[in-house]
Design an enzyme around this catalytic site. Structure first.
Site, PDB file in Angstrom:
ATOM      1  N   GLU A   1      29.678  33.894 -44.623  1.00  0.00           N
ATOM      2  CA  GLU A   1      28.814  34.956 -44.087  1.00  0.00           C
ATOM      3  C   GLU A   1      27.326  34.749 -44.381  1.00  0.00           C
ATOM      4  O   GLU A   1      26.668  35.591 -45.000  1.00  0.00           O
ATOM      5  CB  GLU A   1      29.274  36.330 -44.596  1.00  0.00           C
ATOM      6  CG  GLU A   1      30.696  36.682 -44.170  1.00  0.00           C
ATOM      7  CD  GLU A   1      31.086  38.118 -44.524  1.00  0.00           C
ATOM      8  OE1 GLU A   1      30.460  38.700 -45.440  1.00  0.00           O
ATOM      9  OE2 GLU A   1      32.013  38.642 -43.886  1.00  0.00           O
TER      10      GLU A   1
ATOM     11  N   GLU B   1      37.861  36.220 -40.357  1.00  0.00           N
ATOM     12  CA  GLU B   1      38.130  37.413 -41.161  1.00  0.00           C
ATOM     13  C   GLU B   1      38.245  38.615 -40.236  1.00  0.00           C
ATOM     14  O   GLU B   1      37.397  38.801 -39.351  1.00  0.00           O
ATOM     15  CB  GLU B   1      37.007  37.710 -42.169  1.00  0.00           C
ATOM     16  CG  GLU B   1      36.952  36.818 -43.384  1.00  0.00           C
ATOM     17  CD  GLU B   1      35.930  37.335 -44.403  1.00  0.00           C
ATOM     18  OE1 GLU B   1      35.654  38.557 -44.423  1.00  0.00           O
ATOM     19  OE2 GLU B   1      35.390  36.498 -45.157  1.00  0.00           O
TER      20      GLU B   1
END
Length: 439
Positions: A222, A342
């Site tokens: 991320e 995710e």
């Protein structure tokens, strides 16, 4: 930590010979276990996953789809003997469910059970834990997508790298984002990457870069560089680091680790992003994923964190929009596979019910399946996150033990079967053959 008394009773002294014999038996068992495990490893055939346009392939061009999950905690729990059994239990369960790839951390920087204690210094005990994770995955026919550093502070992340440079008096800035532009920190990370990729597994004998158990590498979990919302700083870092990884490891696939937000120059910043703010995080799904040394694109799906007080049905509609948009980008612009690495539904949601989480999962599964049936860019997904029993204190508000809820278990295994059947019934082997023949 538990401390035992130094006092020794007569009974305890009598137990020593017995314990000595037991220890010898245990040692012999473990030694022979490792030998048989090594033999098992080398006898099993597993090819490197490759990319052909918008699809992953194995076995001389056969299409490969991912029904995967996240267990970021695997290396950490493989360090200590009391928790090591969770690794095998998790992989056995994933294999039984017909799942193909697990995403996990291959980093722990300066934290408890740190793999990298300080720049270039490693704890061999923790490295052997990572060896164990990879070997156990292979033993159960599971591949691994391994992330190399965290944008967040958990397990050290870019914050720890900046702290190290600052403590040594060579850091340009105390800003966490200097991880991306400080030459000294870039070198720290390159040194780390080289050690990981060239590590020789003490169980299997394979260097990581030569091990097909590893599906691919993820540069960073991320990434955000909010001090430069033009995206230039992060883009430059991705170009340099992806090229560096490829210079050492030409066998494995590589992705960035993006959340999937569109940047300030993208027309989708206002139509698909969950808000204008998300175009100013320094990342850009299209621009970052177009880099030639990036093999596939990733996106995450957390609408209950991105929106406040949104109706559940509206959330599902948005999830469909988000998922389709990124797959369409893969088909039309990137010409690369898209993976949703995710996605999760929080138990902290107002009026949470497990059936809502199942519907959330199914919405994502259905979009990916429809793309795969048309040989599109929708290549797979990874639930966040799976645990085994007894790990309650390690759970966040997304973790599940999937076999504890029959409806969730059935949903996931059905998706495994239908994704596998796209390849043809002849490709249903092992656990998948048994699993899917029941349906």
């Amino acid at each position: 930590m538990y401390h035992k008394s130094s006092r020794m009773s007569v009974g305890q002294r009598l137990m020593y010979p017995i314990l000595g014999i037991a220890s010898c038996i245990a040692f012999i068992y473990i030694s022979f276990s490792d030998l048989s495990f090594g033999d098992y490893y080398t006898e099993q055939k597993m090819d490197f996953v490759k990319r052909n346009g918008t699809q992953f392939t194995v076995d001389d061009g056969k299409v490969f789809y991912v029904n995967g999950w996240n267990s970021y905690w695997l290396m950490d729990h493989a360090v200590d003997e009391y928790s090591r059994t969770r690794i095998r239990a998790m992989f056995q369960a994933g294999s039984k469910m017909g799942m193909t790839v697990c995403r996990a951390w291959a980093f722990n920087d300066g934290d408890y059970n740190a793999l990298q204690i300080s720049p270039g210094r490693f704890d061999e005990r923790v490295f052997r834990a990572l060896d164990h994770v990879i070997a156990e995955a292979r033993r159960n026919g599971i591949r691994l997508l391994l992330s190399l550093v965290n944008n967040l502070e958990a397990y050290g992340g870019k914050t720890q790298y900046v702290k190290w440079a600052w403590e040594e008096g060579i850091g340009l800035s105390s800003s966490n984002d200097s991880f991306f532009y400080d030459p000294s920190i870039r070198q720290y990370f390159k040194d780390y990457v080289k050690v990981i990729l060239t590590r020789k597994n003490t169980i299997t004998g394979f260097e990581y870069r030569n091990d097909p158990t590893i599906f691919g590498w993820e540069l960073i979990n991320e990434p955000r560089c909010m001090t430069d919302n033009s995206g230039d700083t992060l883009q430059d870092w991705i170009v340099e680091m992806s090229s560096y990884v490829k210079s050492i490891d030409k066998n494995h696939l590589l992705t960035v680790g993006l959340e999937g937000f569109y940047g300030p120059n993208s027309p989708k910043k206002s139509t698909v992003n969950p808000g204008e703010y998300f175009s100013l995080l320094g990342s850009d799904f299209i621009r970052n994923s177009e880099i030639s040394t990036v093999d596939f694109a990733s996106a995450h799906i957390y609408p209950d964190h991105w929106f406040k007080n949104q109706d559940f049905e509206d959330e599902l509609k948005y999830v469909t929009l988000w998922t389709r948009s990124h797959i369409d980008d893969g088909d039309r612009i990137l010409r690369k596979p898209i993976m949703f690495t995710e996605f999760g539904y929080s138990t902290l949601n107002k009026d949470f019910d497990p059936s809502k989480r199942d519907r959330f999962f199914k919405t994502i599964f259905d979009v990916i399946y429809k793309s795969a049936k048309k040989q599109g860019a929708g290549a797979g997904s990874f639930v966040w996150q799976f645990l085994v029993g007894g790990m309650e204190k390690y759970n966040d508000d997304f973790g599940i033990v999937p076999w504890e809820r029959p409806e969730t278990y059935k949903l996931i295994t059905q998706h495994s079967c239908r994704m596998a059947k796209i390849r043809g019934s002849a490709e249903l082997k092992g656990n998948l053959k048994e699993l899917c023949s029941q349906r």
